[in-house]
Design an enzyme around this catalytic site. Structure first.
Site, PDB file in Angstrom:
ATOM      1  N   GLU A 101       0.850  -1.193   0.000  1.00 27.21           N
ATOM      2  CA  GLU A 101       0.000   0.000   0.000  1.00 27.21           C
ATOM      3  C   GLU A 101       0.890   1.248   0.000  1.00 27.21           C
ATOM      4  O   GLU A 101       1.803   1.377   0.824  1.00 27.21           O
ATOM      5  CB  GLU A 101      -0.894   0.027   1.245  1.00 27.21           C
ATOM      6  N   HIS A 172      -3.875  -3.193  -8.396  1.00 31.94           N
ATOM      7  CA  HIS A 172      -5.158  -3.667  -7.895  1.00 31.94           C
ATOM      8  C   HIS A 172      -6.212  -3.580  -9.011  1.00 31.94           C
ATOM      9  O   HIS A 172      -7.120  -4.416  -9.092  1.00 31.94           O
ATOM     10  CB  HIS A 172      -5.577  -2.815  -6.693  1.00 31.94           C
TER      11      HIS A 172
END
Length: 278
Positions: A101, A172
């Site tokens: 992330e 993603h």
């Protein structure tokens, strides 16, 4: 950087900061690396959320805008970062990937006050990339990734790739295109992936046209088409750089050698998985 006992070590051979998340699953033998943006206000707030019991989400690493790295889950345990996802016939990428992330506000709205995040923070123009996401072609603002953050992510990813022999790095939005838009067009995923894959085969990501497609001398429909236009569907390309929704590409001949260069709109090409390179 390197990996030891499924923990990331920095250049001084010390473990990076570690805050254990309770949100994790069982054993993991990773095949892929998946890049995300946090869509949060800060690295600290995202780490606090991802380590909160019952949050239902986690990641292996969170990387701040200054390049600071915090590990939340060992690399041999499943983190909950991918959700409903699919790639190359594999469902549920949590069980097959390591998730990183990046502290980044993500997609921004153009408001009278300026470029604004979903949580109300206004960002100056020099902290914004205006580009179209390849899934919809609509231009909007995206929070810029600073160089320190990109370089830290690359160093960590190179260590992880080398240690686990990973097959690919994905966004993603590659594995959940119907519902996710991270890491978004502000993140240089093509160059990033090229550097990581270069550890194995020194190859850049391959793309192909998904329809008949004109190649132009500049990034826009006002520029002249090159003589090779239009390219037929299935023509293979490599992407060298981007300007908003437009990509500067090498058009590959049947022998894989560049036969022409020019600009194409990114909505009409798709990235090929490594298994389709032959």
């Amino acid at each position: 950087m390197r990996v030891r006992n499924h923990r990331l070590l920095d250049d001084s051979d010390s473990p990076v900061a570690y805050l254990e998340s309770p949100n994790r699953g069982g054993a993991l033998s990773p095949r892929f690396l998946v890049m995300h943006f946090t869509a949060g206000a800060s690295a600290a707030s995202s780490i606090a959320h991802l380590t909160k019991k019952g949050a239902g989400a986690s990641a292996h690493l969170v990387i701040g805008r200054d390049g600071a790295i915090t590990q939340l889950v060992p690399f041999n345990r499943v983190a909950w970062h991918a959700g409903t996802s699919r790639w190359q016939g594999i469902s549920g990428l949590n069980r097959h990937s390591i998730g990183i992330e990046l502290d980044n506000a993500g997609e921004l709205s153009d408001t009278p006050a300026g470029w604004t995040s979903w949580f109300g923070r206004i960002y100056p123009d020099d902290d914004v990339v205006v580009a179209a996401h390849r899934h919809d072609g609509v231009e909007t603002g995206w929070h810029r990734y600073p160089e320190a953050q990109i370089m830290a992510a690359l160093a960590a990813s190179e260590a992880i790739f080398g240690h686990y022999g990973l097959e690919d790095v994905l966004g993603h939005d590659d594995i959940a295109p119907e519902r996710k838009r991270d890491p978004g067009p502000a993140f240089p995923l093509d160059r990033f992936a090229g550097r990581l894959r270069g550890r194995e085969d020194d190859a850049f990501p391959l793309y192909e046209t998904i329809s008949s497609l004109n190649v132009r001398e500049g990034p826009g429909t006002g520029f002249t088409k090159i003589p090779e236009s239009p390219l037929p569907p299935g023509t293979r390309l490599t992407v060298e750089s981007r300007d908003a929704a437009w990509c500067f590409v090498d058009v590959l001949g049947v022998d894989g050698v560049p036969a022409a260069t020019g600009w194409v709109h990114g909505n009409y090409i798709r990235r090929l998985p490594p298994t389709d390179r032959a």
